[in-house]
Each structure stands twice: as structure tokens, then as C-alpha cells.
Design a protein around this motif. Structure first.
Motif, PDB file in Angstrom:
ATOM      1  N   SER A 161       0.802  -1.228   0.000  1.00 46.49           N
ATOM      2  CA  SER A 161       0.000   0.000   0.000  1.00 46.49           C
ATOM      3  C   SER A 161       0.829   1.270   0.000  1.00 46.49           C
ATOM      4  CB  SER A 161      -0.930   0.011   1.221  1.00 46.49           C
ATOM      5  OG  SER A 161      -0.183   0.039   2.430  1.00 46.49           O
ATOM      6  N   LYS A 162       2.083   1.182   0.421  1.00 43.36           N
ATOM      7  CA  LYS A 162       2.944   2.364   0.506  1.00 43.36           C
ATOM      8  C   LYS A 162       4.064   2.389  -0.534  1.00 43.36           C
ATOM      9  CE  LYS A 162       0.709   4.117   3.967  1.00 43.36           C
ATOM     10  NZ  LYS A 162      -0.094   5.353   3.809  1.00 43.36           N
ATOM     11  N   GLY A 163       3.911   1.597  -1.569  1.00 49.89           N
ATOM     12  CA  GLY A 163       4.856   1.684  -2.688  1.00 49.89           C
ATOM     13  C   GLY A 163       6.085   0.817  -2.595  1.00 49.89           C
ATOM     14  N   GLY A 164       6.276   0.122  -1.499  1.00 49.52           N
ATOM     15  CA  GLY A 164       7.369  -0.835  -1.389  1.00 49.52           C
ATOM     16  C   GLY A 164       8.765  -0.253  -1.494  1.00 49.52           C
ATOM     17  N   GLY A 165       8.875   1.066  -1.350  1.00 52.86           N
ATOM     18  CA  GLY A 165      10.196   1.680  -1.470  1.00 52.86           C
ATOM     19  C   GLY A 165      10.739   1.670  -2.884  1.00 52.86           C
ATOM     20  N   ALA A 166       9.887   1.379  -3.869  1.00 51.77           N
ATOM     21  CA  ALA A 166      10.335   1.323  -5.260  1.00 51.77           C
ATOM     22  C   ALA A 166      10.605   2.736  -5.793  1.00 51.77           C
ATOM     23  CB  ALA A 166       9.290   0.632  -6.131  1.00 51.77           C
ATOM     24  N   ASN A 167      11.590   2.836  -6.655  1.00 50.72           N
ATOM     25  CA  ASN A 167      11.929   4.123  -7.249  1.00 50.72           C
ATOM     26  C   ASN A 167      11.009   4.443  -8.420  1.00 50.72           C
ATOM     27  OD1 ASN A 167      15.181   3.202  -6.502  1.00 50.72           O
ATOM     28  ND2 ASN A 167      14.336   5.134  -5.777  1.00 50.72           N
ATOM     29  N   VAL A 168      10.450   5.638  -8.421  1.00 55.37           N
ATOM     30  CA  VAL A 168       9.633   6.141  -9.531  1.00 55.37           C
ATOM     31  C   VAL A 168       9.951   7.617  -9.712  1.00 55.37           C
ATOM     32  CG1 VAL A 168       7.751   4.501  -9.125  1.00 55.37           C
ATOM     33  CG2 VAL A 168       7.707   6.744  -8.018  1.00 55.37           C
ATOM     34  N   VAL A 169       9.676   8.138 -10.896  1.00 53.26           N
ATOM     35  CA  VAL A 169       9.795   9.582 -11.119  1.00 53.26           C
ATOM     36  C   VAL A 169       8.542  10.226 -10.546  1.00 53.26           C
ATOM     37  CG1 VAL A 169      10.008  11.424 -12.817  1.00 53.26           C
ATOM     38  CG2 VAL A 169      11.202   9.252 -13.183  1.00 53.26           C
ATOM     39  N   ASN A 170       8.698  11.051  -9.553  1.00 54.75           N
ATOM     40  CA  ASN A 170       7.562  11.619  -8.838  1.00 54.75           C
ATOM     41  C   ASN A 170       6.818  12.658  -9.670  1.00 54.75           C
ATOM     42  OD1 ASN A 170       7.972  10.121  -6.404  1.00 54.75           O
ATOM     43  ND2 ASN A 170       9.649  11.501  -5.875  1.00 54.75           N
ATOM     44  N   GLY A 171       5.570  12.897  -9.287  1.00 53.22           N
ATOM     45  CA  GLY A 171       4.737  13.860  -9.997  1.00 53.22           C
ATOM     46  C   GLY A 171       5.366  15.245 -10.026  1.00 53.22           C
ATOM     47  N   GLY A 172       5.196  15.925 -11.165  1.00 47.98           N
ATOM     48  CA  GLY A 172       5.773  17.244 -11.328  1.00 47.98           C
ATOM     49  C   GLY A 172       7.131  17.230 -11.990  1.00 47.98           C
ATOM     50  N   TYR A 173       7.675  16.038 -12.207  1.00 49.85           N
ATOM     51  CA  TYR A 173       8.976  15.902 -12.862  1.00 49.85           C
ATOM     52  C   TYR A 173       8.832  15.038 -14.109  1.00 49.85           C
ATOM     53  CZ  TYR A 173      10.840  17.628  -8.429  1.00 49.85           C
ATOM     54  OH  TYR A 173      11.111  18.389  -7.320  1.00 49.85           O
TER      55      TYR A 173
END
Length: 286
Positions: A161-173
Motif C-alpha cells: 500500500s505504501k509503494g514498497g520503497g520502489a523508485n519512480v519519477v515523482n509527480g511534477g517531474y
């Protein structure tokens, strides 16, 4: 005390910085040994226990790195207010502090890479063979997968539920922003690794004691402070892969290529800069 000050003065000025381009590495007045370039393929390594011991050390170190760092991320994500947890600064300290501790523990066994990008950069600089580099990368990735898997086992529903610490390009970038952040961040890390472990620097600055894992861990900490808002900070393909595989959601894979391409480009640029510009290795007389 006067003699000590004189030694310091001579040590600091023994290697002149005002030399023509390309000759800094050619001086004969040196009290260090330049390590010979590693063979591209060394079959004797495959019959050596130290080779496999080093790979195991990389596996365990990367396992522990993912376990502590992702557990910290989960703890911060669980809270409604980051002020009630260690926050982003705490996450950065968890990553940097673990690298400091693990490099210190494993440097004498495997070199303490704990990162395929670091291994790749050192391979380009001929610090290790292709065989060892490939083996290290495989063991690092396996360790990262296992480390993230243990975190998921402990956190269960929270992990998904909290994203598993996976790397993603965050919103706004944009993806370009994410790629650039990973390139520059990895450059900082790998350049620090080269500088902290440089033989000539150790000889020239012997009057200034330095513990190599400290600047390396501190570089990881600072890069995380800068880039957590952009990509969550990868700069380590094994870390990104382990979290993505265990989390295994589409969002983790959409931008996953950035966390391999960016670190490898950054590592290559750092190796090129240190070997060619700083050390002038190609200009050495044979």
C-alpha cells in the motif's frame, strides 16, 4: 612539534599542482605504487575461494543495505505526519549510514561496492576484471531482492500500500528530470569512491588521515537529500531492481530503465573524469 610541521609542509607540497597538462601522472618522484590494470578475464579467479567469498560479501552487504533502508522508508511512509518519524532526512541518513558501515565492513574482502554502478565504474577504470564485475553485479542484485523480500515479509500489507520503497519519477517531474538526477547523483557517488580510494591521493595527503567509507557514505546521504523528491533516489541499480521485483506493480516498472541507464552513465562519466582529467592516466609514460 616543529619537525612535524615541516613534515606536513613537505608532504603537502611534494606533488606540485602547477604542472603542464598531461604530466601530473608522469613524475618519477612518488612514494606510492600504481596498481596494475586488471585483466579483462582472469580464469584463475574462478578457482579461488577469495573470489566467491567476495561475491558472498557483496550479497550479504546489499541484503542488509536494502533491509535497513527500505524498512526506514516504510516507517516514514506509515506515519500520517513525517514530523513524527525520522522524515526524509532520516531516510537519507539510513542510506548513507548503512553504506558507510557496510563499506567499512566489506572493503577488505570485496572492495565494498554494494552497487552495480560502482562496480561498473571501477571496471571501466580497469580496477577489476569483467568476470569479477559480472559476478559482483549478480550477487548485488540477488542480495537486494532478498533484502526487499524480507521487508515485505515483515510489513505485509503496508509494503504494497505504501509503494514498497520502489523508485519512480515523482509527480511534477519529467523522465528527463529523473534521468538527469540519477546521472548527476551517481557521478557524485562514483567520483567520491575514486577519490577516497586513490593511491596517489593517499600518498600525497598521508598527513591527512582519511577513512574511505566516511566520504562515500556521506556522498550517498547528500545525494539522497537532493534527489529523494525527484526519483526517491536510485543511484544503485540493485537497490531499484530489488524493490521493483518485490513490489511488482506497473508504476515501479514504467520508469525502471531510468534507474539503470542513469547510474551507468553517471558511473562512466565519473570514471572518465577521474582517470583522464584528474589522474591523467592515459598520458603516463610507458
Amino acid at each position: 612539534m616543529e619537525n612535524k610541521e615541516e613534515d606536513v609542509r613537505l608532504g603537502a607540497n611534494k606533488f606540485s599542482e602547477r604542472q603542464p597538462i598531461g604530466t601530473a601522472a608522469q613524475t618519477q618522484d612518488k612514494d606510492y605504487q600504481e596498481p596494475p590494470a586488471a585483466a579483462l578475464f582472469d580464469p584463475d579467479e574462478l578457482a579461488s575461494w577469495s573470489f566467491y567469498r567476495a561475491g558472498i560479501a557483496e550479497f550479504i552487504a546489499t541484503f542488509l543495505f536494502l533491509y535497513i533502508s527500505i524498512m526506514t522508508v516504510m516507517g516514514v511512509s506509515k506515519s500520517d505526519s513525517k514530523c513524527s518519524t525520522v522524515g526524509i532526512q532520516g531516510i537519507a541518513w539510513a542510506f548513507g549510514g548503512m553504506i558507510f558501515a557496510l563499506v567499512y565492513c566489506t572493503a577488505g574482502i570485496s572492495g565494498g561496492h554494494i552497487n552495480p554502478a560502482v562496480t561498473f565504474g571501477l571496471f571501466l577504470a580497469r580496477k577489476l576484471s569483467l568476470t569479477r564485475a559480472f559476478f559482483y553485479m549478480v550477487m548485488q542484485c540477488l542480495g537486494a531482492i532478498c533484502g526487499a523480500g524480507v521487508v515485505k515479509g515483515f510489513q505485509k500489507h503496508l509494503y504494497q500500500s505504501k509503494g514498497g520503497g520502489a523508485n519512480v519519477v515523482n509527480g511534477g517531474y519529467t523522465k528527463g528530470d529523473g534521468l538527469g538526477a540519477e546521472i548527476v547523483g551517481t557521478f557524485v557517488l562514483v567520483y567520491t569512491v575514486f577519490s577516497a580510494t586513490d593511491a596517489k591521493r593517499s600518498a600525497r595527503d598521508s598527513h591527512v588521515p582519511i577513512l574511505a567509507p566516511l566520504p562515500i557514505g556521506f556522498a550517498v546521504f547528500l545525494v539522497h537529500l537532493a534527489t529523494i523528491p525527484i526519483t526517491g533516489t536510485g543511484i544503485n541499480p540493485a537497490r531499484s531492481l530489488g524493490a521493483a521485483i518485490i513490489y511488482n506493480q506497473k508504476s515501479a516498472w514504467d520508469d525502471h530503465w531510468i534507474f539503470w541507464v542513469g547510474p551507468f552513465i553517471g558511473a562512466a562519466l565519473a570514471a572518465l573524469y577521474h582517470q583522464v582529467v584528474i589522474r591523467a592516466i592515459p598520458f603516463k609514460s610507458k
